[in-house]
Write an enzyme that holds these catalytic residues in place. Structure first.
Site, PDB file in Angstrom:
ATOM      1  N   TYR A 175       0.827  -1.211   0.000  1.00  0.00           N
ATOM      2  CA  TYR A 175       0.000   0.000   0.000  1.00  0.00           C
ATOM      3  C   TYR A 175       0.859   1.259   0.000  1.00  0.00           C
ATOM      4  CZ  TYR A 175      -4.246  -2.726   0.824  1.00  0.00           C
ATOM      5  OH  TYR A 175      -5.302  -3.597   0.695  1.00  0.00           O
ATOM      6  N   GLU A 217       3.279 -30.049  18.367  1.00  0.00           N
ATOM      7  CA  GLU A 217       2.486 -29.498  17.264  1.00  0.00           C
ATOM      8  C   GLU A 217       1.291 -28.673  17.724  1.00  0.00           C
ATOM      9  OE1 GLU A 217       1.476 -32.478  14.355  1.00  0.00           O
ATOM     10  OE2 GLU A 217      -0.133 -31.295  13.477  1.00  0.00           O
ATOM     11  N   ASP A 262       1.841 -34.972  15.640  1.00  0.00           N
ATOM     12  CA  ASP A 262       0.937 -36.062  15.318  1.00  0.00           C
ATOM     13  C   ASP A 262       1.679 -37.107  14.493  1.00  0.00           C
ATOM     14  OD1 ASP A 262      -1.178 -34.898  16.632  1.00  0.00           O
ATOM     15  OD2 ASP A 262      -2.087 -34.056  14.827  1.00  0.00           O
TER      16      ASP A 262
END
Lengths: 365, 365
Positions: free
Chosen positions: B108, B197, B249
């Site tokens: 911007y 995690e 996991d």
């Protein structure tokens, strides 16, 4: 406010006691019925769409009067009632030991119960059943959401295991703990809250010393506000009497992130009394801002237009302010991000935009 | 380590000086060529797939020797070189003022430059060009990612605007600032790092006092680790000599979250020297854990199987450990979440699983 009231019992202790007694009461009710040779049953308020009502006086969604009964006399309901008692017992243990578990952990723990769940969806539903039956939040029951809450920066002193001040915790500030009701507010030297959608804007505000300039707490929502964030905002608004201002992207998604903080969601009608902050104000980015500040924009996509039309029919958006802004956005066909103010330089949003907005708010009040 | 070395200049000051000089040097190079009546040009290392090489000695992806030249003598390159100089100048100003901007804000801000960008993608690419040309990270240049890093809990004292200790900041601990290289490590009384995690597991570890029990820092990765998190882990590993253990996991996605911390990503080959921690170890959940601990599992989906097969051919997975575990997981056709240990009670993971893992690691060392 100079100092948060120091009651005999802390907020954390009161919530713990209340929840523990609710859980114990549930068990006692069942035992008493058995002792009277009656078939135990529980009254569970309905969470169906037909029982979710927008309450005009409260200014958020609540549950209506409908409820169901779950009875051990009904073969179809035995399993569900049994699961509920197991979950309640698990939660009572968590509350007593001041521990928490995620709903995922509870699902795995339940493998050891005689009456396990088919899948996590089933255990989640029983968790919600308990929440709605007792009228407490899942967090009070020790069942923790996976996600942490927003970041907070500014002169708020709180007790979260230790005493901390949210202006002295590094550039990312204090992270709202998922168990925000275990936290006590000790001292507060700000007079308002400014919540923003993105962490980009949060860091901009911190860098430009907005917390000092506006004497505010800066809250970085990280998109759709987590339950812990909504509870935190509710608590600072009601317990510390701080007005809350929300500034998000100027699009239907930014509008709705604000609205869920203000008026709660339909899905959580049973806990909105703890989560909704009806006095919080959305201050921008509005469609009027896009025009007045000549902001860099993107064209509304079909999905934006569709969503704006949905919002215009939603009872939470029925006030003049929202109706006007939604119509204006549809008319100009454009949306703008909150970071787009940096078109005028990184400092503009703090030097010019927010001062103008706060003045506007004060004139309205 | 007892105390972090107190050098004359802090880590933050050294990084600032280094980056500032790099940026200034870029401008000077161009000015000198002009003064010699030469056509200015810049050497920009190639980021194409063909120039991304897995370095066996370093144990992460690096860029090869290929590069391109961008010259003001080439009409097609004038625009891009001009943009790069503008971005470099913008960054030099940020670094000098110790400010940061998001890449969105830079986009911007560039509206005010004579040589604006067509869209954000174009400005992002120029930012990366500068990163790779100077061999510095975007964060050093003051260009901040949108996202904050992981949560850290444990006895680490650091200076991030103020002096903080990550074991005294509330239950969610210290949030890694996106500008982690502006942070100095002051003191550290732990002997390892345990990164997990999910925030669910992070809070489990904090509640069970794992930081005291294992004398470790607990890091909650929140899924795929942010750049700031990877940089933090690299820094504590090399500057504080802390071994790093990762538990995710037990599925291909958990494997890869660990692997990106260990060996970096191909896309960021040009900054892996700052982000990769080749000595970090994945300790679980492995396919062997699933069998040995008889964990609750889900069936591998087609997409999991596909991903595991991809990983088995990836140079980062060529060691025996990974090859064995990937094969084993494909054979049993099952995956398990890290929270599934709560089948044996909430405390099991801290009371039994991690002690066994750490012992195993020590025996290997």
């Amino acid at each position: 406010m100079a100092k948060a009231k120091k009651e005999e019992k802390s907020h954390k202790e009161l919530r713990k006691e209340y929840t523990y007694n609710k859980l114990k009461g549930l068990g006692q009710e069942i035992i008493e019925e058995i002792e009277k040779n009656k078939v135990p049953n529980l009254k569970v308020p309905s969470r169906g769409t037909g029982n979710i009502v927008y309450d005009d006086a409260k200014r958020y969604y609540v549950l209506g009067d409908r409820y169901g009964r779950r009875s051990l006399g009904n073969v179809k309901q035995i399993r569900k009632l049994g699961q509920m008692v197991y979950v309640a017992n698990f939660c009572k243990d968590l509350v007593a030991r001041e521990k928490t578990a995620t709903i995922r952990e509870m699902y795995y723990v339940s493998e050891g119960w005689g009456i396990s769940f088919k899948n996590q969806q089933e255990s989640n539903i029983v968790g919600e059943d308990l929440e709605v039956t007792l009228g407490t939040t899942r967090e009070d029951l020790g069942l923790m959401p996976e996600e942490d809450g927003a970041s907070v920066y500014g002169d708020l002193t709180l007790f979260d295991e230790v005493e901390v001040n949210a202006s002295k915790m590094g550039k990312s500030g204090y992270t709202i703990s998922p168990t925000i009701d275990q936290v006590d507010f000790l001292d507060c030297n700000v007079d308002k809250v400014l919540a923003v959608e993105t962490m980009g804007m949060f860091h901009r505000l911190v860098q430009e010393n907005a917390h000092k300039r506006f004497n505010c707490l800066i809250v970085g929502l990280k998109g759709q506000a987590a339950r812990a964030t909504r509870r935190f905002i509710k608590r600072v608004n009601t317990e510390l009497d701080l007005p809350v201002y929300i500034c998000n992207d100027g699009d239907p998604w930014g509008f709705h992130i604000a609205q869920v903080i203000i008026s709660g969601s339909a899905k959580l009608a049973h806990v909105n009394h703890d989560l909704a902050t009806p006095d919080a104000k959305f201050i921008g980015v509005t469609a009027s801002d896009i025009i007045n500040y000549d902001l860099p924009t993107d064209k509304l996509k079909d999905v934006d237009v569709l969503r704006l039309k949905e919002l215009s029919k939603d009872p939470r958006y029925k006030g003049d302010f929202w109706q006007t802004e939604i119509k204006k956005m549809l008319k100009i066909g454009k949306k703008a991000e909150q970071q787009s103010f940096s078109k005028y330089g990184l400092e503009y949003v703090v030097d010019t935009y927010f001062p103008a907005k706060f003045e506007e708010m004060e004139n309205q009040a």
